[in-house]
Design an enzyme around this catalytic site. Structure first.
Site, PDB file in Angstrom:
ATOM      1  N   PRO A  35       0.820  -1.214   0.000  1.00  0.00           N
ATOM      2  CG  PRO A  35      -0.828  -1.572   1.612  1.00  0.00           C
ATOM      3  CD  PRO A  35       0.486  -2.113   1.125  1.00  0.00           C
ATOM      4  CB  SER A  40      -4.633   4.121  -6.929  1.00  0.00           C
ATOM      5  OG  SER A  40      -4.900   2.987  -6.161  1.00  0.00           O
ATOM      6  NE  ARG A  89      -6.855  -8.544   1.951  1.00  0.00           N
ATOM      7  CZ  ARG A  89      -5.692  -8.970   2.435  1.00  0.00           C
ATOM      8  NH1 ARG A  89      -5.628  -9.453   3.664  1.00  0.00           N
ATOM      9  NH2 ARG A  89      -4.609  -8.895   1.722  1.00  0.00           N
ATOM     10  CG  ASN A 154       3.275   8.282  -1.416  1.00  0.00           C
ATOM     11  OD1 ASN A 154       3.570   9.390  -1.822  1.00  0.00           O
ATOM     12  ND2 ASN A 154       3.766   7.178  -1.942  1.00  0.00           N
ATOM     13  NE  ARG A 241      -4.990  31.097 -28.854  1.00  0.00           N
ATOM     14  CZ  ARG A 241      -6.047  31.663 -29.429  1.00  0.00           C
ATOM     15  NH1 ARG A 241      -7.124  31.943 -28.713  1.00  0.00           N
ATOM     16  NH2 ARG A 241      -6.032  31.966 -30.729  1.00  0.00           N
ATOM     17  CG  HIS A 242       0.157  32.998 -31.030  1.00  0.00           C
ATOM     18  ND1 HIS A 242      -0.686  34.009 -31.425  1.00  0.00           N
ATOM     19  CD2 HIS A 242      -0.398  31.843 -31.495  1.00  0.00           C
ATOM     20  CE1 HIS A 242      -1.691  33.511 -32.100  1.00  0.00           C
ATOM     21  NE2 HIS A 242      -1.550  32.187 -32.166  1.00  0.00           N
ATOM     22  CG  ASN A 248      -4.904  35.791 -33.557  1.00  0.00           C
ATOM     23  OD1 ASN A 248      -3.971  35.800 -32.750  1.00  0.00           O
ATOM     24  ND2 ASN A 248      -5.317  34.665 -34.123  1.00  0.00           N
ATOM     25  NE  ARG A 292      -0.175  32.006 -35.075  1.00  0.00           N
ATOM     26  CZ  ARG A 292      -0.093  31.226 -36.142  1.00  0.00           C
ATOM     27  NH1 ARG A 292       0.821  31.467 -37.063  1.00  0.00           N
ATOM     28  NH2 ARG A 292      -0.909  30.185 -36.284  1.00  0.00           N
ATOM     29  CD  GLU A 312      -3.657  26.139 -34.085  1.00  0.00           C
ATOM     30  OE1 GLU A 312      -3.395  25.029 -33.574  1.00  0.00           O
ATOM     31  OE2 GLU A 312      -4.477  26.928 -33.586  1.00  0.00           O
ATOM     32  CG  PHE A 334     -18.390  26.187 -41.711  1.00  0.00           C
ATOM     33  CD1 PHE A 334     -17.208  26.777 -41.287  1.00  0.00           C
ATOM     34  CD2 PHE A 334     -19.567  26.538 -41.067  1.00  0.00           C
ATOM     35  CE1 PHE A 334     -17.195  27.708 -40.258  1.00  0.00           C
ATOM     36  CE2 PHE A 334     -19.570  27.471 -40.038  1.00  0.00           C
ATOM     37  CZ  PHE A 334     -18.378  28.051 -39.632  1.00  0.00           C
ATOM     38  CE  LYS A 335     -25.876  20.988 -41.528  1.00  0.00           C
ATOM     39  NZ  LYS A 335     -25.939  19.525 -41.539  1.00  0.00           N
ATOM     40  CE1 TYR A 352      -8.456  21.254 -31.222  1.00  0.00           C
ATOM     41  CE2 TYR A 352      -9.808  21.403 -33.193  1.00  0.00           C
ATOM     42  CZ  TYR A 352      -9.182  22.008 -32.115  1.00  0.00           C
ATOM     43  OH  TYR A 352      -9.270  23.363 -31.936  1.00  0.00           O
ATOM     44  CG  HIS A 377      -0.059  27.835 -32.619  1.00  0.00           C
ATOM     45  ND1 HIS A 377       0.080  28.997 -33.316  1.00  0.00           N
ATOM     46  CD2 HIS A 377       1.180  27.276 -32.568  1.00  0.00           C
ATOM     47  CE1 HIS A 377       1.347  29.128 -33.706  1.00  0.00           C
ATOM     48  NE2 HIS A 377       2.037  28.086 -33.260  1.00  0.00           N
ATOM     49  CB  ALA A 379      -5.954  23.528 -32.523  1.00  0.00           C
TER      50      ALA A 379
HETATM   51  P1  ATP Z   1      -3.177   1.301  -1.926  1.00  0.00           P
HETATM   52  O1  ATP Z   1      -2.575  -0.047  -2.107  1.00  0.00           O
HETATM   53  O2  ATP Z   1      -3.498   1.649  -0.520  1.00  0.00           O
HETATM   54  O3  ATP Z   1      -4.345   1.550  -2.842  1.00  0.00           O
HETATM   55  P2  ATP Z   1      -1.444   2.778  -3.743  1.00  0.00           P
HETATM   56  O4  ATP Z   1      -0.161   2.064  -3.969  1.00  0.00           O
HETATM   57  O5  ATP Z   1      -2.488   2.625  -4.789  1.00  0.00           O
HETATM   58  O6  ATP Z   1      -2.028   2.395  -2.322  1.00  0.00           O
HETATM   59  P3  ATP Z   1      -1.711   5.599  -4.205  1.00  0.00           P
HETATM   60  O7  ATP Z   1      -3.062   5.874  -3.634  1.00  0.00           O
HETATM   61  O8  ATP Z   1      -1.637   5.556  -5.676  1.00  0.00           O
HETATM   62  O9  ATP Z   1      -1.074   4.302  -3.547  1.00  0.00           O
HETATM   63  O10 ATP Z   1      -0.670   6.675  -3.670  1.00  0.00           O
HETATM   64  C1  ATP Z   1      -0.583   7.948  -4.274  1.00  0.00           C
HETATM   65  C2  ATP Z   1       0.716   8.611  -3.848  1.00  0.00           C
HETATM   66  O11 ATP Z   1       1.817   7.867  -4.369  1.00  0.00           O
HETATM   67  C3  ATP Z   1       0.829  10.016  -4.399  1.00  0.00           C
HETATM   68  O12 ATP Z   1       1.127  10.862  -3.299  1.00  0.00           O
HETATM   69  C4  ATP Z   1       2.001   9.945  -5.379  1.00  0.00           C
HETATM   70  O13 ATP Z   1       2.818  11.121  -5.321  1.00  0.00           O
HETATM   71  C5  ATP Z   1       2.788   8.756  -4.917  1.00  0.00           C
HETATM   72  N1  ATP Z   1       3.466   8.008  -5.972  1.00  0.00           N
HETATM   73  C6  ATP Z   1       3.244   8.045  -7.298  1.00  0.00           C
HETATM   74  N2  ATP Z   1       4.072   7.202  -7.960  1.00  0.00           N
HETATM   75  C7  ATP Z   1       4.833   6.600  -7.025  1.00  0.00           C
HETATM   76  C8  ATP Z   1       5.866   5.624  -7.075  1.00  0.00           C
HETATM   77  N3  ATP Z   1       6.288   5.101  -8.237  1.00  0.00           N
HETATM   78  N4  ATP Z   1       6.415   5.212  -5.895  1.00  0.00           N
HETATM   79  C9  ATP Z   1       5.992   5.733  -4.724  1.00  0.00           C
HETATM   80  N5  ATP Z   1       5.022   6.673  -4.614  1.00  0.00           N
HETATM   81  C10 ATP Z   1       4.452   7.101  -5.742  1.00  0.00           C
HETATM   82  O1  F6P Z   2      -7.767  31.532 -35.082  1.00  0.00           O
HETATM   83  C1  F6P Z   2      -6.583  31.158 -34.444  1.00  0.00           C
HETATM   84  C2  F6P Z   2      -6.259  29.675 -34.643  1.00  0.00           C
HETATM   85  O2  F6P Z   2      -5.053  29.368 -33.950  1.00  0.00           O
HETATM   86  C3  F6P Z   2      -6.153  29.210 -36.128  1.00  0.00           C
HETATM   87  O3  F6P Z   2      -4.884  29.404 -36.705  1.00  0.00           O
HETATM   88  C4  F6P Z   2      -6.562  27.755 -36.048  1.00  0.00           C
HETATM   89  O4  F6P Z   2      -6.960  27.192 -37.284  1.00  0.00           O
HETATM   90  C5  F6P Z   2      -7.709  27.847 -35.066  1.00  0.00           C
HETATM   91  O5  F6P Z   2      -7.341  28.842 -34.109  1.00  0.00           O
HETATM   92  C6  F6P Z   2      -7.981  26.544 -34.324  1.00  0.00           C
HETATM   93  O6  F6P Z   2      -9.174  26.707 -33.590  1.00  0.00           O
HETATM   94  P1  F6P Z   2     -10.552  25.963 -34.093  1.00  0.00           P
HETATM   95  O7  F6P Z   2     -10.156  24.508 -34.081  1.00  0.00           O
HETATM   96  O8  F6P Z   2     -11.568  26.342 -33.036  1.00  0.00           O
HETATM   97  O9  F6P Z   2     -10.910  26.423 -35.468  1.00  0.00           O
END
Ligand code: ATP
Ligand code: F6P
Length: 480
Positions: A35, A40, A89, A154, A241-242, A248, A292, A312, A334-335, A352, A377, A379
């Site tokens: 633990p 998790s 368990r 932790n 963003r820039h 723009n 930019r 971008e 566009f649609k 995207y 940028h 997106a």
């Molecule tokens: P349990 O078995 O009780 O569920 P667990 O191992 O799942 O425990 P987590 O709840 O995930 O533990 O613990 C989260 C904490 O562990 C966070 O504070 C995080 O910063 C830290 N943590 C993340 N990665 C590691 C790692 N590789 N080793 C030790 N601690 C870590």
């Molecule tokens: O208008 C600024 C801009 O960075 C464009 O260059 C780009 O195509 C657009 O935004 C991306 O935004 P959307 O995906 O909402 O069109």
């Protein structure tokens, strides 16, 4: 065997753009460790990372199953000589594995994380046999940590507020949790040569050493590579963003325009804004290769790196047009874009989804790094933001990211905190609402008024309403 309904064409492996996964691979990532070793947290990060890449993944947390019968056990419940505790368990583990196997019957479900201590060899062998019988690959991921300072922090950070101790005194909770760990230590067996036939990855002391065994395919190695890059050092990521560009101002998209006069003013003010948020912390600045972003970063007194991957979204044949012109010239496109903005790919350009795929190395590098400031940028920023905040594909392309605003993201256990700082330099709004008339909007409220309303947006997980500048009513519906 894999159900007959699963075909290459229907699987994420082909459509998500990372499509190199063999069609028959389903993987159960089995967490292992005492633990409070971060299991998790690691499990949730893997699910979020894969989800961002459109690989359907789900975490099955055995503790949640156990809590239905035993919501608030004390340490004695976890003593292996406690027969009733052992029975409950085991029942929780069986229920989680049963549900996981059912979940895998759906053809798009590719990776499950079985989150439990799985701390003995017989338990791990049992899981492997159950998965083998279902044709599911297993990869055991052990987090082994003997750094007492980390374990204690932790416990204080996440365990005293766990539902297991809800309403109880945190000091009492911490003590009981340490006792619980002792119960597990009595039977805990680390992954070793007895399990050499298994695929595993052992992360020792938060990645200071990583041992991997029998990693077999692309998706497994991808997960392992991701795990190797995680760290828990406190840090923030700043994204902006820039500054406002000439495009723009004219409402054109894409291109490689220079900053406007107000954009140049933002560039001048950015160092102060960053200093206000980051203090004297060392930072590295990443920009795209477009003018930019370089112009926006020019006064920042830090090391700079230009990434092509941060350019971008490529709007193909629509590059240089306004949204109104696109609507007129390519009404169907566009649609179509409005209907499915995440997947819509501009003719000769990108979607995207494409941007997310090309940003993967950026995310990997961000995970490895400490404090980074990214000047990019609209997106691209939305895609990076979606990774950290777990935003959905439906919402992230519509998120409003104002110009002249610095966003600070601070990853914490189980959430990312967000803070927005606005420069006192007006800019047009380039945000276009779904289905709206395509026009950039003029900011009429002073930025300092916005700033008052908008700083300190904390802990927003997928809440796009938080991502907006104060209100659409502050923006006039005219072009400048
Ligand atoms: P349990 O078995 O009780 O569920 P667990 O191992 O799942 O425990 P987590 O709840 O995930 O533990 O613990 C989260 C904490 O562990 C966070 O504070 C995080 O910063 C830290 N943590 C993340 N990665 C590691 C790692 N590789 N080793 C030790 N601690 C870590
Ligand atoms: O208008 C600024 C801009 O960075 C464009 O260059 C780009 O195509 C657009 O935004 C991306 O935004 P959307 O995906 O909402 O069109």
């Amino acid at each position: 065997m894999r159900p007959a309904t699963r075909t290459r064409g229907s699987s994420n492996a082909v459509t998500n753009g990372v499509g190199v996964q063999a069609e028959d691979t389903r993987i159960c990532v089995v967490m292992v460790g005492l633990p409070a070793r971060g299991k998790s947290l690691i499990a949730q990060k893997v699910v979020r990372y894969l989800g961002w890449l459109s690989i359907t993944a789900k975490c099955f947390n055995v503790g949640n199953y156990r809590r239905t019968a035993t919501p608030q056990p004390n340490a004695a419940f976890f003593d292996t000589s406690n027969k009733e505790g052992e029975r409950l368990r085991k029942a929780a583990a069986e229920a989680a594995v049963d549900d996981m196997c059912k979940w895998f019957r759906s053809p798009d479900n590719l990776i499950a994380i079985l989150d439990a201590t799985n701390s003995t060899k017989p338990r791990r062998r049992w899981i492997k046999e159950r998965c083998d019988a279902e044709g599911i690959e297993t990869i055991f991921v052990e987090s082994k940590c003997d750094r007492e300072d980390i374990i204690l922090s932790n416990i204080l950070e996440v365990k005293t507020t766990s539902p297991d101790y809800e309403g109880l005194d945190p000091e009492h909770a911490a003590k009981d949790f340490l006792e619980r760990i002792k119960m597990y230590e009595r039977v805990y067996e680390t992954l070793d040569e007895d399990e050499a036939d298994m695929t595993y990855c052992k992360i020792i002391n938060v990645g200071s050493q990583v041992i991997i065994n029998r990693i077999q395919d692309y998706l497994q190695s991808r997960v392992v590579y991701y795990l190797m890059n995680l760290h828990i050092k406190p840090r923030s990521i700043w994204i902006s963003r820039h500054g406002e560009s000439m495009y723009n101002l004219s409402g054109q998209i894409g291109g490689d325009a220079n900053l406007s006069a107000r954009g140049r003013k933002y560039a001048e003010e950015l160092p102060t804004l960053v200093k206000r948020s980051a203090g004297d912390s060392p930072l590295t600045v990443w920009t795209s290769t477009l003018k930019r972003t370089a112009q926006t970063a020019q006064h920042l007194p830090y090391e700079k790196l230009a990434w092509k991957a941060l350019d971008e979204l490529d709007s193909g044949v629509c590059d240089g047009l306004t949204y109104a012109e696109i609507e007129e010239k390519y009404p169907r496109d566009f649609k179509a874009r409005d209907e499915d903005k995440y997947n819509y790919r501009y003719l000769g350009g990108e979607s995207y989804r494409d941007v997310v795929i090309r940003l993967e190395p950026i995310i990997m590098e961000l995970e490895r790094s400490e404090n980074i400031l990214i000047v990019t940028h609209q997106a691209v920023l939305r895609c990076i933001y979606a990774y950290f905040m777990g935003s959905t594909q439906e919402k992230s392309p519509w998120m409003e990211v104002p110009l002249h605003c610095l966003i600070r993201l601070t990853p914490r256990a189980y959430k990312t905190e967000e803070e927005r700082l606005f420069a006192d330099v007006p800019a047009v709004s380039t945000w276009r609402e779904k289905g709206s008339k395509a026009a950039h909007q003029v900011q009429t409220l002073s930025i300092s008024e916005c700033a008052e309303m908008c700083t300190d947006i904390a802990c927003a997980q997928d809440t796009p309403e938080n991502s907006r500048r104060p209100s659409p009513s502050i923006a006039a519906q005219t072009k400048p």
